[in-house]
Motif scaffolding. Structure first.
Motif, PDB file in Angstrom:
ATOM      1  N   LEU A 182       0.200  -1.596   0.507  1.00 31.67           N
ATOM      2  CA  LEU A 182      -0.131   0.229  -0.290  1.00 31.67           C
ATOM      3  C   LEU A 182       0.708   0.486  -0.109  1.00 31.67           C
ATOM      4  CD1 LEU A 182      -3.072  -1.121   3.070  1.00 31.67           C
ATOM      5  CD2 LEU A 182      -3.210  -0.844   0.294  1.00 31.67           C
ATOM      6  N   GLU A 183       2.305   0.764   0.946  1.00 36.78           N
ATOM      7  CA  GLU A 183       2.415   2.030   0.282  1.00 36.78           C
ATOM      8  C   GLU A 183       3.107   2.681  -0.424  1.00 36.78           C
ATOM      9  OE1 GLU A 183       5.691   2.243   4.784  1.00 36.78           O
ATOM     10  OE2 GLU A 183       6.265   0.665   2.687  1.00 36.78           O
ATOM     11  N   GLY A 184       2.798   2.201  -1.685  1.00 33.71           N
ATOM     12  CA  GLY A 184       3.308   2.560  -3.220  1.00 33.71           C
ATOM     13  C   GLY A 184       1.899   3.593  -3.514  1.00 33.71           C
ATOM     14  N   TYR A 185       1.317   4.036  -2.890  1.00 34.09           N
ATOM     15  CA  TYR A 185       0.002   4.718  -3.189  1.00 34.09           C
ATOM     16  C   TYR A 185      -1.277   5.161  -2.352  1.00 34.09           C
ATOM     17  CZ  TYR A 185      -1.197   0.430  -6.599  1.00 34.09           C
ATOM     18  OH  TYR A 185      -0.652  -0.940  -7.518  1.00 34.09           O
ATOM     19  N   VAL A 186       0.133   5.232  -1.370  1.00 31.67           N
ATOM     20  CA  VAL A 186      -0.490   6.366   0.198  1.00 31.67           C
ATOM     21  C   VAL A 186      -0.922   7.682  -0.349  1.00 31.67           C
ATOM     22  CG1 VAL A 186       0.597   7.468   2.283  1.00 31.67           C
ATOM     23  CG2 VAL A 186       0.354   5.144   1.449  1.00 31.67           C
ATOM     24  N   ASP A 240      -5.340  14.423   2.999  1.00 34.95           N
ATOM     25  CA  ASP A 240      -6.273  14.182   3.181  1.00 34.95           C
ATOM     26  C   ASP A 240      -5.960  13.567   4.642  1.00 34.95           C
ATOM     27  OD1 ASP A 240      -7.875  11.951   4.580  1.00 34.95           O
ATOM     28  OD2 ASP A 240      -8.477  11.725   2.274  1.00 34.95           O
ATOM     29  N   PRO A 241      -6.347  14.360   5.633  1.00 38.70           N
ATOM     30  CA  PRO A 241      -5.870  13.863   7.575  1.00 38.70           C
ATOM     31  C   PRO A 241      -5.407  12.105   7.882  1.00 38.70           C
ATOM     32  CG  PRO A 241      -8.071  15.046   7.565  1.00 38.70           C
ATOM     33  CD  PRO A 241      -7.832  15.455   6.013  1.00 38.70           C
ATOM     34  N   LEU A 242      -6.153  11.456   7.007  1.00 43.05           N
ATOM     35  CA  LEU A 242      -6.366  10.120   7.027  1.00 43.05           C
ATOM     36  C   LEU A 242      -5.500   9.351   6.025  1.00 43.05           C
ATOM     37  CD1 LEU A 242      -8.865   8.208   8.008  1.00 43.05           C
ATOM     38  CD2 LEU A 242      -8.904   7.643   6.149  1.00 43.05           C
ATOM     39  N   GLN A 243      -4.845  10.236   6.086  1.00 43.79           N
ATOM     40  CA  GLN A 243      -3.268   9.781   4.750  1.00 43.79           C
ATOM     41  C   GLN A 243      -1.822   8.759   6.486  1.00 43.79           C
ATOM     42  OE1 GLN A 243      -0.438  11.564   3.653  1.00 43.79           O
ATOM     43  NE2 GLN A 243      -0.344  10.765   1.516  1.00 43.79           N
TER      44      GLN A 243
END
Length: 355
Positions: free
Chosen positions: A173-177, A183-186
């Motif tokens: 998922l790191e490649g898509y963060v 977005d504060p959710l990041q």
């Protein structure tokens, strides 16, 4: 949209023609059913019965062996008494047919299968009582136990190395963060991936391995009324089958049931109790459940954003789980592991004692 992921867009007249040619059936009613990246139709032929026609996207259609193994797995579940669709063979005895057509991206080939139709409504549309959540957990565990016994010469195809939806591959998922920039959710997503690397990966050798359904979700479980509640009447969509671990399936089930419940944290206990009535967890699995549930929320959120970039026209369906999941992920993260586990394991014990 990349042609590689080309979603089929067959018309009703094409479906009618295929039903006649492949299955010798004359549809009297056809309507589309929801789908993430394939195309599904409900078909009621004049000859009687009800069916679901599934047309795979062009990329997945390039791997007929994987589809064959999924179809085989479904037949084994069916033989073992789980409510699963079975494939209807074509008039020439084939379980699938490769159809070539142009859906707007040039000629592509799409795998077509006809399934028996399972009655019921998705579990997302009914109240999630503790009893129904218990049944969901128990059904998921029964399914995984049967999968554990599967034997097929091509079973190796479900070892999908870089499959983004596998809970073995959370670091990918790191490649898509970056899709969450601004977005504060990041920050929460980054923190969960870090927790996964530091607290789950070191314990993974103690997880019991198996084959996962991989998408035991609120959209893939059907229910029907029974007494004053509901019973599970169907398990759908085996397209995400992959080699994983028992604990992955439980985490996935808890996460998706949470997205449908007014008090998401209360979901874990009954699902866990149902699961452990079939497959009790070991210490390492128990210890990683919280982070695995959060990891699945992160996969759902990040990969939904990615899919919307590829398929903006399908945004409403793609974002269903993700929109509701944002609030729940934040809530779980803020409560913290200790607090959430306390709720889950205490209520699981209470549910088990009452059985």
């Amino acid at each position: 949209m990349s042609v590689k992921h080309a979603q089929p867009h067959f018309s009703q007249s094409q479906v009618t023609e295929m039903m006649k040619r492949l299955f010798n059936l004359t549809p009297s009613e056809i309507h589309s059913l929801p789908s993430y990246e394939d195309q599904n139709f409900y078909v009621a032929p004049a000859e009687g019965g009800e069916y679901a026609l599934k047309i795979m996207n062009s990329e997945d259609s390039e791997n007929p062996t994987l589809i064959e193994v999924q179809t085989y797995a479904m037949s084994v579940l069916h033989q073992n008494g789980l409510p699963v669709q079975t494939v209807v063979p074509t008039t020439s005895g084939q379980l699938m047919s490769l159809e070539e057509t142009d859906c707007g991206y040039g000629p592509q080939r799409y795998l077509v299968r006809l399934f028996t139709y399972l009655p019921g409504t998705t579990i997302s549309k009914v109240p999630l009582t503790p009893q129904l959540l218990y049944e969901a957990g128990k059904t998921a565990a029964r399914m995984e136990k049967i999968f554990h016994q599967l034997e097929h010469p091509d079973l190796g195809v479900v070892q999908r190395e870089n499959f983004m939806w596998s809970l073995s591959n959370v670091p990918l998922l790191e490649g898509y963060v970056h899709l969450l920039d601004g977005d504060p959710l990041q920050e929460v997503v980054k923190s969960v991936i870090h927790q996964y690397k530091t607290s789950v990966i070191p314990k993974r050798s103690n997880f019991r391995k198996c084959i996962n359904h991989g998408d035991f979700s609120d959209q893939n479980i059907l229910v029907q009324p029974e007494g004053d509640g509901h019973k599970i009447s169907g398990i759908l969509d085996f397209g995400d089958m992959n080699t994983g671990c028992f604990i992955h399936e439980l985490a996935i089930a808890i996460m998706y049931m949470m997205t449908e419940h007014p008090e998401p944290v209360d979901v874990g206990g009954p699902v866990l109790a149902g699961w452990e009535s079939v497959l009790p967890l070991n210490k390492a699995e128990k210890d990683c459940l919280y982070v695995l549930v959060l990891s699945r929320f992160c996969q759902s959120l990040v990969l939904a954003r990615h899919s919307v970039m590829l398929h903006p026209e399908n945004e409403e369906y793609l974002m269903i789980t993700s929109r509701r999941g944002v609030h729940t992920l934040r809530q779980l993260w803020e409560l913290g592991k200790e607090q959430v586990e306390k709720v889950w394991f205490q209520s699981a014990a209470q549910v088990s004692d009452s059985k």
